[in-house]
Design an enzyme around this catalytic site. Structure first.
Site, PDB file in Angstrom:
ATOM      1  N   ILE A 145      80.851  38.222 -69.789  1.00 42.10           N
ATOM      2  CA  ILE A 145      79.472  38.504 -69.127  1.00 42.10           C
ATOM      3  C   ILE A 145      79.419  37.282 -68.189  1.00 42.10           C
ATOM      4  O   ILE A 145      79.020  36.022 -68.563  1.00 42.10           O
ATOM      5  CB  ILE A 145      78.355  38.328 -70.312  1.00 42.10           C
ATOM      6  CG1 ILE A 145      78.463  39.491 -71.422  1.00 42.10           C
ATOM      7  CG2 ILE A 145      77.241  38.421 -69.782  1.00 42.10           C
ATOM      8  CD1 ILE A 145      77.576  39.199 -72.302  1.00 42.10           C
ATOM      9  N   PRO A 146      79.774  37.611 -66.618  1.00 40.59           N
ATOM     10  CA  PRO A 146      80.003  36.636 -65.655  1.00 40.59           C
ATOM     11  C   PRO A 146      78.888  36.054 -65.351  1.00 40.59           C
ATOM     12  O   PRO A 146      78.666  35.890 -64.174  1.00 40.59           O
ATOM     13  CB  PRO A 146      80.862  37.553 -64.925  1.00 40.59           C
ATOM     14  CG  PRO A 146      80.292  38.790 -65.022  1.00 40.59           C
ATOM     15  CD  PRO A 146      79.827  39.161 -66.341  1.00 40.59           C
ATOM     16  N   CYS A 147      78.177  35.128 -65.882  1.00 37.58           N
ATOM     17  CA  CYS A 147      76.973  34.325 -65.429  1.00 37.58           C
ATOM     18  C   CYS A 147      77.733  33.439 -64.546  1.00 37.58           C
ATOM     19  O   CYS A 147      76.888  32.758 -63.652  1.00 37.58           O
ATOM     20  CB  CYS A 147      76.221  33.748 -66.417  1.00 37.58           C
ATOM     21  SG  CYS A 147      77.437  32.771 -67.679  1.00 37.58           S
ATOM     22  N   HIS A 148      78.894  33.097 -64.357  1.00 33.36           N
ATOM     23  CA  HIS A 148      79.395  32.376 -63.273  1.00 33.36           C
ATOM     24  C   HIS A 148      79.404  32.808 -61.999  1.00 33.36           C
ATOM     25  O   HIS A 148      79.501  32.006 -60.987  1.00 33.36           O
ATOM     26  CB  HIS A 148      80.911  31.930 -63.289  1.00 33.36           C
ATOM     27  CG  HIS A 148      81.916  33.356 -63.516  1.00 33.36           C
ATOM     28  ND1 HIS A 148      82.001  33.964 -64.778  1.00 33.36           N
ATOM     29  CD2 HIS A 148      82.447  33.782 -62.607  1.00 33.36           C
ATOM     30  CE1 HIS A 148      83.101  34.836 -64.476  1.00 33.36           C
ATOM     31  NE2 HIS A 148      83.346  34.919 -63.233  1.00 33.36           N
ATOM     32  N   ARG A 149      79.284  34.204 -61.835  1.00 33.69           N
ATOM     33  CA  ARG A 149      79.138  34.750 -60.705  1.00 33.69           C
ATOM     34  C   ARG A 149      77.577  34.546 -60.108  1.00 33.69           C
ATOM     35  O   ARG A 149      77.361  35.307 -58.882  1.00 33.69           O
ATOM     36  CB  ARG A 149      79.409  36.224 -60.774  1.00 33.69           C
ATOM     37  CG  ARG A 149      80.913  36.575 -61.083  1.00 33.69           C
ATOM     38  CD  ARG A 149      81.347  37.975 -61.322  1.00 33.69           C
ATOM     39  NE  ARG A 149      82.512  38.003 -61.872  1.00 33.69           N
ATOM     40  CZ  ARG A 149      82.627  39.254 -62.404  1.00 33.69           C
ATOM     41  NH1 ARG A 149      82.092  40.430 -62.551  1.00 33.69           N
ATOM     42  NH2 ARG A 149      84.141  39.333 -62.900  1.00 33.69           N
TER      43      ARG A 149
END
EC number: 2.1.1.63
Length: 193
Positions: A145-149
């Site tokens: 779940i790519p919250c780094h994006r």
């Protein structure tokens, strides 16, 4: 793929730690899916584990199941540059609002970034920027779940539980491995869910 947060109560949770190029990660799963994926040196790991135990009325035991093993394999493929989408089943207990935010995060294309403001707009509530940022911070499943994006409105790196140096590395890694047709600018529309 996410399961309903109300489907599980008193399910056994297992945790398995494995190595990555950015340091050890811990995968934690119930029989319904992956519940947690976090770098082990972050201060938030203990809180996330306690939160899961509280939400699911259970405790975490060392071990693994099909979900933790699949997560380890898919993360290894991600770091090798050969995986851009994840198939492991997720079990993500949280509020309806958090579920909506996490769903939007999963629709951000690999190799792209968006701002918190853009994420709030995609959620249908452009004024909910702070609430969206808080829900991003409650995400217990790093990378998948790519919250780094998600970056600041000005394009700067802000807020990542795994640390800003990891966030920068993950964004650069994805941009270096993204498909040719996505080699353009940074922000784009989030596909409908």
């Amino acid at each position: 793929m996410m399961t309903s947060p109300t489907q599980a109560r008193t399910l056994p949770l297992v945790a398995h730690t494995f190595e990555t190029p950015l340091g050890p990660m811990q995968a934690c799963a119930s029989p319904l899916g992956l519940c947690l994926l976090e770098f082990t040196d972050t201060a938030r790991l203990d809180h996330e584990r306690q939160d899961l135990c509280r939400l699911l009325h259970t405790c975490i035991e060392p071990g693994h199941n099909t979900h933790t093993m699949q997560a380890e394999q898919e993360i290894a493929e991600y770091f090798s540059g050969s995986r851009q989408h994840f198939d492991v089943t997720l079990h993500t207990p949280g509020t309806v609002f958090q579920q909506g935010v996490w769903s939007i995060l999963q629709r951000i294309p690999y190799g792209r970034t968006i701002s918190y403001q853009h994420e709030a707009k995609a959620l249908g509530n452009p004024r909910a920027i702070r609430a969206v940022a808080t829900a991003n911070g409650a995400n217990r499943i790093s990378i998948i779940i790519p919250c780094h994006r998600v970056i600041g409105k000005d394009g700067g790196l802000v807020g990542y539980g795994g640390g800003l140096s990891r966030k920068q590395w993950l964004i650069a890694h994805e941009q270096a491995h993204r498909p040719f047709e996505l080699q353009g600018g940074a922000e784009e529309e989030i596909p409908a869910g």
